[in-house]
Design a protein around this motif. Sequence first.
Motif, PDB file in Angstrom:
ATOM      1  N   ARG A   1      46.737 -57.583 -29.443  1.00 49.00           N
ATOM      2  CA  ARG A   1      45.347 -58.165 -28.688  1.00 49.00           C
ATOM      3  C   ARG A   1      45.283 -57.527 -27.069  1.00 49.00           C
ATOM      4  N   ARG A   2      46.340 -57.369 -26.389  1.00 45.26           N
ATOM      5  CA  ARG A   2      46.225 -56.703 -25.196  1.00 45.26           C
ATOM      6  C   ARG A   2      46.143 -55.153 -25.264  1.00 45.26           C
ATOM      7  N   VAL A   3      46.694 -54.666 -26.205  1.00 45.56           N
ATOM      8  CA  VAL A   3      46.384 -53.171 -26.786  1.00 45.56           C
ATOM      9  C   VAL A   3      44.800 -53.133 -27.035  1.00 45.56           C
ATOM     10  N   SER A   4      44.218 -54.078 -27.648  1.00 42.67           N
ATOM     11  CA  SER A   4      42.805 -54.153 -28.166  1.00 42.67           C
ATOM     12  C   SER A   4      41.970 -53.972 -27.011  1.00 42.67           C
ATOM     13  N   ILE A   5      42.497 -54.785 -25.731  1.00 43.83           N
ATOM     14  CA  ILE A   5      41.443 -54.874 -24.461  1.00 43.83           C
ATOM     15  C   ILE A   5      41.735 -53.581 -23.728  1.00 43.83           C
ATOM     16  N   ALA A   6      42.905 -52.988 -23.694  1.00 42.02           N
ATOM     17  CA  ALA A   6      43.319 -51.863 -22.910  1.00 42.02           C
ATOM     18  C   ALA A   6      42.502 -50.846 -23.543  1.00 42.02           C
TER      19      ALA A   6
ATOM     20  N   ALA B   1      45.049 -55.097 -18.785  1.00 41.37           N
ATOM     21  CA  ALA B   1      45.532 -55.883 -20.178  1.00 41.37           C
ATOM     22  C   ALA B   1      46.628 -56.738 -19.914  1.00 41.37           C
ATOM     23  N   SER B   2      47.659 -56.275 -18.893  1.00 44.60           N
ATOM     24  CA  SER B   2      48.806 -57.064 -18.648  1.00 44.60           C
ATOM     25  C   SER B   2      48.568 -58.301 -18.221  1.00 44.60           C
ATOM     26  N   GLN B   3      47.386 -58.551 -17.352  1.00 41.66           N
ATOM     27  CA  GLN B   3      46.977 -59.798 -16.947  1.00 41.66           C
ATOM     28  C   GLN B   3      46.843 -60.791 -18.128  1.00 41.66           C
ATOM     29  N   LEU B   4      46.669 -60.567 -19.307  1.00 39.68           N
ATOM     30  CA  LEU B   4      46.348 -61.630 -20.501  1.00 39.68           C
ATOM     31  C   LEU B   4      47.874 -62.039 -20.793  1.00 39.68           C
ATOM     32  N   SER B   5      48.964 -61.606 -20.050  1.00 40.00           N
ATOM     33  CA  SER B   5      50.400 -62.093 -20.513  1.00 40.00           C
ATOM     34  C   SER B   5      50.350 -63.520 -19.927  1.00 40.00           C
ATOM     35  N   LYS B   6      51.007 -64.333 -20.918  1.00 39.67           N
ATOM     36  CA  LYS B   6      51.466 -65.695 -20.527  1.00 39.67           C
ATOM     37  C   LYS B   6      52.867 -65.956 -20.559  1.00 39.67           C
ATOM     38  N   PHE B   7      53.571 -64.858 -20.407  1.00 34.07           N
ATOM     39  CA  PHE B   7      54.980 -65.147 -20.433  1.00 34.07           C
ATOM     40  C   PHE B   7      55.480 -65.336 -19.054  1.00 34.07           C
ATOM     41  N   LEU B   8      56.271 -66.477 -18.988  1.00 35.87           N
ATOM     42  CA  LEU B   8      56.906 -66.722 -17.469  1.00 35.87           C
ATOM     43  C   LEU B   8      58.370 -66.228 -17.387  1.00 35.87           C
ATOM     44  N   VAL B   9      58.479 -65.653 -16.131  1.00 41.57           N
ATOM     45  CA  VAL B   9      59.788 -64.677 -15.959  1.00 41.57           C
ATOM     46  C   VAL B   9      60.347 -65.323 -14.827  1.00 41.57           C
ATOM     47  N   THR B  10      61.687 -65.863 -14.973  1.00 43.16           N
ATOM     48  CA  THR B  10      62.443 -66.473 -13.949  1.00 43.16           C
ATOM     49  C   THR B  10      63.522 -65.623 -13.558  1.00 43.16           C
TER      50      THR B  10
ATOM     51  N   LYS C   1      42.475 -50.059 -19.015  1.00 47.69           N
ATOM     52  CA  LYS C   1      43.006 -51.244 -18.691  1.00 47.69           C
ATOM     53  C   LYS C   1      44.497 -51.431 -18.874  1.00 47.69           C
ATOM     54  N   TYR C   2      45.034 -50.293 -18.599  1.00 51.12           N
ATOM     55  CA  TYR C   2      46.762 -50.213 -18.681  1.00 51.12           C
ATOM     56  C   TYR C   2      47.087 -50.454 -17.591  1.00 51.12           C
ATOM     57  N   PRO C   3      48.258 -51.328 -17.438  1.00 47.58           N
ATOM     58  CA  PRO C   3      49.270 -51.182 -18.636  1.00 47.58           C
ATOM     59  C   PRO C   3      49.028 -52.425 -19.683  1.00 47.58           C
ATOM     60  N   VAL C   4      49.591 -52.415 -20.665  1.00 48.38           N
ATOM     61  CA  VAL C   4      49.570 -53.514 -21.592  1.00 48.38           C
ATOM     62  C   VAL C   4      50.528 -54.716 -21.097  1.00 48.38           C
ATOM     63  N   MET C   5      51.797 -54.360 -20.813  1.00 47.79           N
ATOM     64  CA  MET C   5      52.791 -55.141 -20.524  1.00 47.79           C
ATOM     65  C   MET C   5      52.904 -55.226 -18.819  1.00 47.79           C
ATOM     66  N   THR C   6      53.458 -56.610 -18.184  1.00 49.17           N
ATOM     67  CA  THR C   6      53.506 -56.706 -16.855  1.00 49.17           C
ATOM     68  C   THR C   6      54.692 -55.951 -16.463  1.00 49.17           C
ATOM     69  N   MET C   7      54.829 -55.745 -15.418  1.00 51.56           N
ATOM     70  CA  MET C   7      55.866 -55.063 -14.451  1.00 51.56           C
ATOM     71  C   MET C   7      57.359 -55.843 -14.996  1.00 51.56           C
ATOM     72  N   SER C   8      57.102 -57.165 -14.933  1.00 48.72           N
ATOM     73  CA  SER C   8      58.317 -57.777 -15.099  1.00 48.72           C
ATOM     74  C   SER C   8      58.873 -57.658 -16.753  1.00 48.72           C
ATOM     75  N   GLU C   9      57.757 -57.730 -17.549  1.00 47.99           N
ATOM     76  CA  GLU C   9      58.006 -57.589 -19.057  1.00 47.99           C
ATOM     77  C   GLU C   9      58.522 -56.038 -19.140  1.00 47.99           C
ATOM     78  N   ARG C  10      57.939 -55.414 -18.753  1.00 48.21           N
ATOM     79  CA  ARG C  10      58.519 -53.991 -18.993  1.00 48.21           C
ATOM     80  C   ARG C  10      60.205 -53.624 -18.296  1.00 48.21           C
ATOM     81  N   ALA C  11      60.082 -54.313 -17.074  1.00 47.65           N
ATOM     82  CA  ALA C  11      61.768 -54.252 -16.428  1.00 47.65           C
ATOM     83  C   ALA C  11      62.832 -54.913 -17.479  1.00 47.65           C
ATOM     84  N   LEU C  12      62.370 -56.060 -18.073  1.00 49.13           N
ATOM     85  CA  LEU C  12      63.212 -56.821 -18.999  1.00 49.13           C
ATOM     86  C   LEU C  12      63.635 -55.899 -20.262  1.00 49.13           C
TER      87      LEU C  12
END
Length: 352
Positions: free
Chosen positions: A155-160, A180-189, A257-268
């Motif tokens: 879905r994120r790619v589709s928006i991007a 598109a990364s703003q669609l992320s619902k992933f919480l990073v601690t 609309k790139y990136p698809v993944m947030t900076m935190s997701e890409r770092a993980l």
Amino acid sequence: METNKSLKLLLQPSVQAGVQRPIRIFFDGVFDLTHHGHMNAFRQARSLGTYLVVGVNSDLSCETSKGFRPFLRDQERQEVISACRFVDEIVPECPYVMTPAYINDLIQSHGIDFFVHGDDPCIVDGKDVYEAAKKAGKYKSIPRTDGVSTTDIIRRVSIASGALVPEREVSQANSKIQTASQLSKFLVTHRLFSEFNDGRSAFGGELERKRIVYVQGDWDMFHAGHVQVLTEARKFGDFVLVGVHSDNTVNQLRGSKYPVMTMSERALMLLSCQYVDDVLMDAPSCITREMIGTLQIKTVVLGPDEPGSAEEASKIAQGCGISVHKLKLKLPLCAAEITQRLEKRWAETVTR
């Protein structure tokens, strides 16, 4: 469901003649558009034993069981998973549905003690994919990683790209988000970052005697091409520091609309890779003299698709007396290719 603590106690290695027998865990899946949720599952699965074997379902097996092939091909998925620091071994092209005979073969040939999978149901044609393992008393489950899935990334790619969803939905998304990364619902601690980085050396101490290599990029939708770049970068030193651009910087460099993944997701994803020692969050688009001095960088590696700043980065690095290596690789995969495959699948689905 039993807690991870109780599972760990169940899986304690037996001691014979003072020697601990490794507990071998088997974890299988498709792992399409391989993401940090998969890596977190590998981390959790390995914590239940001492050796993790990952089975990567084959393209053909997925097509037979699900009616379509993964977006990433066999070798592309295998390369990313093989590079994961939580994975000790992979079994390529394993079947999507494991039969009692296949489970017994894994036990005999790979010494598997337990089969582990997420706690979400995996049903094909009304049958539990792990039924045979459960009947053998060799199945354990782990909690799935909330906030990310292959479907979510599609879905994120589709928006991007703006090409995979109805025009009205794209228009609505465009009016609300910049990336598109703003669609992320992933919480990073902080704890999750620490667990992904567990066991690595920190800056200081012995690092003063190491040759630090710096390579930067967006690392969006981490894939086999990225693994190849990092593998090559590793050859130039002892410690690979990877710069991760912010979402805004990636958007300025890549557009749409790139990136698809947030900076935190890409770092993980980077921290899960065995060729990476540490990451620099919110790295500038071009290396600076201050970075070279503060981070003790000895070598700068420029990827084959380094946007815009490659020439400037070379001048700055050479001006500081450190070496620069521009990789001349023909990457096996890139984000644009992945997007094209999704677009093709979408078009085929619409015409059916």
